[in-house]
Design a protein around this motif. Structure first.
Motif, PDB file in Angstrom:
ATOM      1  N   ASN A   1     -20.003  10.205   1.253  1.00  8.25           N
ATOM      2  CA  ASN A   1     -21.377  10.666   1.065  1.00  8.25           C
ATOM      3  C   ASN A   1     -22.362   9.496   1.073  1.00  8.25           C
ATOM      4  N   LEU A   2     -22.322   8.642   0.047  1.00  5.51           N
ATOM      5  CA  LEU A   2     -23.367   7.621  -0.116  1.00  5.51           C
ATOM      6  C   LEU A   2     -23.364   6.574   0.997  1.00  5.51           C
ATOM      7  N   CYS A   3     -22.199   6.179   1.488  1.00  2.00           N
ATOM      8  CA  CYS A   3     -22.179   5.221   2.613  1.00  2.00           C
ATOM      9  C   CYS A   3     -22.921   5.785   3.814  1.00  2.00           C
ATOM     10  N   GLU A   4     -22.750   7.097   4.060  1.00  8.24           N
ATOM     11  CA  GLU A   4     -23.425   7.728   5.195  1.00  8.24           C
ATOM     12  C   GLU A   4     -24.923   7.894   4.927  1.00  8.24           C
ATOM     13  N   VAL A   5     -25.274   8.208   3.688  1.00  4.64           N
ATOM     14  CA  VAL A   5     -26.684   8.346   3.350  1.00  4.64           C
ATOM     15  C   VAL A   5     -27.415   7.027   3.603  1.00  4.64           C
ATOM     16  N   ILE A   6     -26.850   5.940   3.120  1.00  7.82           N
ATOM     17  CA  ILE A   6     -27.474   4.628   3.290  1.00  7.82           C
ATOM     18  C   ILE A   6     -27.593   4.272   4.761  1.00  7.82           C
TER      19      ILE A   6
END
Length: 607
Positions: free
Chosen positions: A518-523
């Motif tokens: 989730n967060l790696c892709e959001v960033i």
């Protein structure tokens, strides 16, 4: 407006769809191999590019070059990238080039890349070449191309073509044109013909009515969290005969069932009756087998005896029981969660129906499993715009355009520069997503699966994150501190064994689903190639984690979070290796993934 977010702005012309699908899968293979193998074996490097430094690149190329050695097959791959990425979330700028032995560099087709990588993995594991994986990649390419061939030209801004909040939500579920960015074959559905793809796939904007069978009442197994929840699975106006029960199926699954000898015999004898399609249409969502009711009040998760990404998608009874157990456990925590995190929600799993099929293989019985889930109507009534997270993050250029439109809108409403808006927008997302998920894990011992497809971000009137919703509780896991609650429910042994896990396994679930998937892709999606912004967003996440510890300084949380802030790796799921080894998803390996949290300056991210 010139954007510091979009160093590669929107491409107005539609690409050749076959070439796009093939290039996309070449990049997916690079993503997977880089993260799961090359980073682990230190056979990857990002080099500065010039004509003399790297002859594979065009004369005017000014970016950097990702180079991966495949020593087991005597080859090298390279591709242009915008910058180094510790997490393998590369921003690609060219096609993939190949050099075999001492030959000259040349453009590589997806077949060459796939064959070389599969052969490399075969030699690495000392196993035969996996032709099935090669076929799945080809199927995924064909599906993606067919979807894009039938898409209308994209509208700008990306969500403006739809009119109501519900339509926007449905479009987010049905708009995953590229799919999982770290899976070798995210669109593989080899059991479906092209016509079936168009009838049943969310990407083709399909809708369908449920198909009903009548079975003997004594076969029926069911449960519900509330007395009337099973009414949500009731047949539309159909009345069972005496001694019968009516169960819904996906229309494709109904056809599959009719072809199974045990069911065909029961249909001929009248023991089972095929009642056909009835009721209002449902919309298939991103998971393909989960459908949304027209009024958005409920989802229905159906069984499909076909492989989608890593798994055959039927619903085993212990999975259905685990889902309802997740709801029952969360109800005991809900008041605490709502008081602390008013923007956080968990969609309840409300009821299930399956069968105990005498004399049949369990896989056949599992094919009847159906789960009723709470819908998104409650969010819509609160004037929150729900959007499935995977539609924004990890959905290629289509998702990035949407993210840019939202941040641009937020900047205009708040009077911020785009870069300041990006920091604030992500800070809001991180807080509504990270704090409640970590609190559930460390304070309650519950690990849901908050990956991109299982989560819904709620947007406020400024286009900024205000709510975060988790759905699909089937794979909920309970750390030791929560296990006494489950044991008190007197669950069946298989269900209890599936739910309970060690502290380490619970952390792996959250470390992968929330941070990596989730967060790696959001960033990466927000930064969109702007490396300075990329590092700044990691700094925002560092602040978010420190803020959590300041509020909830439990020793177990302190140990895990301080470890991340000191640079300990995250667990990354090996989807390529899982598919190559023909393993079930529960057998997937997790590899260490390093990240910038230990080196970024959180203070510099404060705007």
């Amino acid at each position: 407006m010139n954007s510091p977010l979009l160093s590669r702005h929107l491409q107005p012309a539609r690409p050749d769809n076959e070439r796009f699908a093939e290039r996309q899968h070449s990049r997916l293979l690079i993503n997977c191999y880089a993260r799961e193998v090359a980073m682990q074996e230190h056979t990857l490097a990002v080099l500065p590019a010039s004509r003399s430094a790297h002859p594979a690149m065009p004369d005017d190329y000014r970016g950097q070059v990702l180079e991966i050695a495949l020593p087991r097959v005597g080859s090298q791959l390279c591709v242009g990238v915008l910058h180094v990425s510790a997490t393998a979330n590369f921003d690609y700028t060219t096609g993939v080039c190949l050099r075999q032995g001492q030959d000259a560099w040349r453009d590589a087709s997806w077949q060459e890349i796939a064959r070389l990588i599969i052969e490399d993995l075969s030699r690495r594991a000392d196993t035969p070449f996996n032709n099935e994986l090669l076929q799945q990649i080809g199927d995924s390419i064909a599906t993606m191309q067919d979807v894009m061939d039938r898409q209308p030209a994209p509208a700008l801004p990306p969500l403006a073509a739809t009119t109501t909040p519900l339509q926007i939500y449905i479009e987010s579920e049905q708009g995953l044109l590229t799919g999982h960015p770290f899976h070798p074959a995210p669109k593989s559905r080899s059991d479906w013909s092209p016509a079936e793809q168009r009838d049943y796939s969310p990407e083709h904007k399909a809708s369908m009515r449920l198909h009903y069978f009548q079975i003997p009442q004594q076969w029926l197994l069911s449960d519900s969290v509330d007395g009337d929840a099973l009414q949500g699975l009731a047949a539309h106006g159909l009345q069972p005969e005496a001694g019968g029960a009516i169960v819904p199926l996906h229309p494709w699954q109904a056809g599959w069932m009719r072809r199974q000898p045990r069911i065909a015999e029961a249909l001929r004898s009248g023991e089972v009756r095929d009642l056909g399609a009835h009721g209002r249409p449902f919309h298939p969502t991103a998971s393909v087998r989960t459908l949304l009711a027209e009024d958005a009040a409920s989802f229905i998760k159906l069984s499909l005896n076909m492989r989608i990404t890593n798994c055959i998608r039927n619903n085993a009874r212990h999975e259905l029981q685990s889902a309802l157990t997740g709801t029952r456990l969360y109800r005991g925590m809900q008041a605490d969660m709502q008081s602390r995190f008013p923007g956080f929600r968990v969609l309840e799993e409300q009821a299930y129906v399956t069968v105990d099929l005498p004399g049949a293989d369990p896989q056949l019985a599992n094919g009847f499993g159906v789960l009723l889930r709470e819908g998104v109507a409650g969010l819509l009534r609160q004037d929150v715009q729900p959007v499935m997270c995977a539609a924004l993050f990890g959905n290629g250029e289509h998702g990035r355009k949407r993210v840019f439109a939202l941040i641009e809108r937020y900047a205009l409403h708040r009077g911020y520069t785009l870069e300041r808006a990006a920091h604030h927008w992500f800070a809001r997302y991180a807080e509504v997503a990270v704090h409640p998920i970590l609190y559930l894990l460390f304070e309650h011992g519950v690990a849901f699966e908050p990956h991109m497809q299982n989560t819904v971000v709620g947007l406020d009137g400024d286009g900024a994150p205000s709510h975060f919703t988790v759905r699909d509780l089937e794979l909920a896991r309970l750390a030791p501190q929560a296990q006494p609650l489950a044991r008190a429910m007197r669950l069946e042994p298989e269900t209890l064994a599936a739910l309970c896990c060690s502290d380490e396994r619970a952390w792996i679930r959250i470390g992968y689903c929330l941070f990596v998937n989730n967060l790696c892709e959001v960033i990466a999606s927000i930064a969109n190639g702007n490396h300075s912004l990329y590092l700044g967003l990691w700094g925002v996440l560092r602040n978010t984690l420190q803020d959590y510890l300041a509020q909830f300084p439990r020793p177990s949380a302190n140990r895990r979070i301080q470890g991340l802030l000191a640079g300990e790796p995250l667990p990354a799921k090996g989807n390529l290796l899982t598919r190559f080894l023909r393993q079930a998803d529960r057998q997937a390996s997790y590899l260490p993934l390093y990240h910038p949290l230990g080196v970024v300056n959180g203070a510099a991210a404060s705007f």
